[in-house]
Design a protein around this motif. Structure first.
Motif, mmCIF file in Angstrom:
data_model
loop_
_atom_site.group_PDB
_atom_site.id
_atom_site.type_symbol
_atom_site.label_atom_id
_atom_site.label_comp_id
_atom_site.label_asym_id
_atom_site.label_seq_id
_atom_site.Cartn_x
_atom_site.Cartn_y
_atom_site.Cartn_z
ATOM 1 N N SER A 1 0.894 -1.201 -0.015
ATOM 2 C CA SER A 1 0.214 -0.016 -0.106
ATOM 3 C C SER A 1 0.791 1.293 0.095
ATOM 4 N N PHE A 2 1.565 1.236 0.874
ATOM 5 C CA PHE A 2 2.485 2.697 1.083
ATOM 6 C C PHE A 2 3.435 2.882 0.171
ATOM 7 N N SER A 3 3.902 2.074 -0.767
ATOM 8 C CA SER A 3 4.991 2.109 -1.651
ATOM 9 C C SER A 3 4.166 2.024 -3.184
ATOM 10 N N ASN A 4 3.027 2.313 -3.171
ATOM 11 C CA ASN A 4 2.171 2.146 -4.261
ATOM 12 C C ASN A 4 1.726 3.465 -4.788
ATOM 13 N N LEU A 5 1.788 3.957 -6.094
ATOM 14 C CA LEU A 5 1.622 5.306 -6.221
ATOM 15 C C LEU A 5 0.029 5.488 -6.369
ATOM 16 N N TRP A 6 -0.636 4.554 -6.780
ATOM 17 C CA TRP A 6 -1.924 4.585 -6.724
ATOM 18 C C TRP A 6 -2.771 4.857 -5.239
ATOM 19 N N PHE A 7 -2.123 4.571 -4.387
ATOM 20 C CA PHE A 7 -2.393 4.679 -2.762
ATOM 21 C C PHE A 7 -2.315 6.215 -2.545
ATOM 22 N N TRP A 8 -1.187 7.017 -2.941
ATOM 23 C CA TRP A 8 -0.906 8.452 -2.585
ATOM 24 C C TRP A 8 -1.932 9.217 -3.577
ATOM 25 N N ILE A 9 -2.186 8.570 -4.745
ATOM 26 C CA ILE A 9 -3.236 9.280 -5.646
ATOM 27 C C ILE A 9 -4.213 9.531 -4.963
ATOM 28 N N ALA A 10 -4.812 8.387 -4.655
ATOM 29 C CA ALA A 10 -6.222 7.938 -3.931
ATOM 30 C C ALA A 10 -6.356 8.883 -2.666
ATOM 31 N N LEU A 11 -5.225 9.036 -2.024
ATOM 32 C CA LEU A 11 -5.217 9.885 -0.663
ATOM 33 C C LEU A 11 -5.228 11.320 -1.147
ATOM 34 N N ALA A 12 -4.608 11.902 -2.067
ATOM 35 C CA ALA A 12 -4.674 13.136 -2.662
ATOM 36 C C ALA A 12 -5.914 13.791 -3.204
ATOM 37 N N VAL A 13 -6.686 12.486 -3.992
ATOM 38 C CA VAL A 13 -7.981 12.801 -4.620
ATOM 39 C C VAL A 13 -9.168 12.749 -3.388
ATOM 40 N N GLY A 14 -8.904 12.085 -2.344
ATOM 41 C CA GLY A 14 -9.853 11.873 -1.392
ATOM 42 C C GLY A 14 -9.827 13.147 -0.688
ATOM 43 N N TRP A 15 -8.591 13.956 -0.180
ATOM 44 C CA TRP A 15 -8.863 14.946 0.330
ATOM 45 C C TRP A 15 -8.961 16.259 -0.290
ATOM 46 N N SER A 16 -8.599 16.354 -1.507
ATOM 47 C CA SER A 16 -9.041 17.303 -2.384
ATOM 48 C C SER A 16 -10.621 17.246 -2.647
ATOM 49 N N THR A 17 -11.349 16.232 -2.666
ATOM 50 C CA THR A 17 -12.602 16.122 -3.138
ATOM 51 C C THR A 17 -13.232 16.556 -1.504
ATOM 52 N N ALA A 18 -12.794 16.012 -0.414
ATOM 53 C CA ALA A 18 -13.472 16.212 1.031
ATOM 54 C C ALA A 18 -13.334 17.658 1.012
ATOM 55 N N SER A 19 -12.215 18.633 0.927
ATOM 56 C CA SER A 19 -12.051 19.965 1.041
ATOM 57 C C SER A 19 -12.950 20.675 -0.183
ATOM 58 N N HIS A 20 -13.255 20.231 -1.179
ATOM 59 C CA HIS A 20 -13.910 20.948 -1.980
ATOM 60 C C HIS A 20 -15.449 20.844 -1.959
ATOM 61 N N TRP A 21 -16.064 19.812 -1.343
ATOM 62 C CA TRP A 21 -17.431 19.544 -0.831
ATOM 63 C C TRP A 21 -17.670 19.802 0.449
ATOM 64 N N ILE A 22 -18.129 20.799 0.943
ATOM 65 C CA ILE A 22 -18.550 21.016 2.192
ATOM 66 C C ILE A 22 -19.909 20.908 2.453
ATOM 67 N N ILE A 23 -20.459 19.946 3.403
ATOM 68 C CA ILE A 23 -21.881 19.783 3.497
ATOM 69 C C ILE A 23 -22.468 19.515 2.331
#
Length: 174
Positions: A15-37
């Protein structure tokens, strides 16, 4: 030459050495920060800048999403809380007691996202309780976004530290 082994040697599936995990983490936080309530933040910015119909649209979509969130919370909040706590507890035990790296990775994404869900729920309750409109509504949505971003920064930092530790310890031991 076994093509299956060659591919898995080329692409590390941890998981932690996989690029897709870090992409998913970045996309997840970007989405969470963009959609408020449940409201896209660009609507908040547009309503703050132009007012008028953009403000009316913002107030309408916030009203709909607040009513939806609070209805779901009232209807099945305790069940959702129980299921989420069970899943996070299971992931924590599997990840940090039994050292399942995938469970660690999912926990390090899921636990902070559950905190963001609580921030959004608390914001929705406050909006309804105080019947916020206009500038006060925008301030509350901004505050929810800032809390989400703070949780995201801490989460990404902790996940990066844990991921580096895992990669270094696996590299030394493995």
């Amino acid at each position: 030459m076994d093509w299956y082994n060659s591919i898995f040697e080329l692409i590390d599936m941890r998981s932690f050495s996989n690029l897709w995990f870090w992409i998913a983490l970045a996309v997840g936080w970007s989405t969470a920060s963009h959609w408020i309530i449940g409201v896209p933040f660009d609507m908040v910015v547009r309503a703050r800048r132009t007012g008028g119909q953009a403000m009316v649209d913002l107030q309408d979509i916030v009203r709909v999403n607040v009513n939806r969130m609070l209805y779901i919370n009232h209807l099945s909040g305790m069940w959702l809380l129980g299921v989420i706590c069970f899943v996070l507890s299971t992931l924590a035990v599997l990840g940090f007691y039994y050292f399942v790296e995938f469970a660690q990775a999912v926990f390090l994404i899921g636990f902070p996202m559950s905190l963001v869900g609580l921030v959004n729920l608390a914001g929705a309750r406050r909006i309804r309780a105080e019947d916020l409109q206009g500038v006060d509504l925008i301030k509350r949505l901004n505050r929810c976004r800032i809390y989400t971003q703070i949780i995201g920064m801490v989460s990404i930092f902790v996940t990066a530290l844990w991921g580096m530790y895992q990669n270094l310890s696996i590299g030394v031991l493995g």
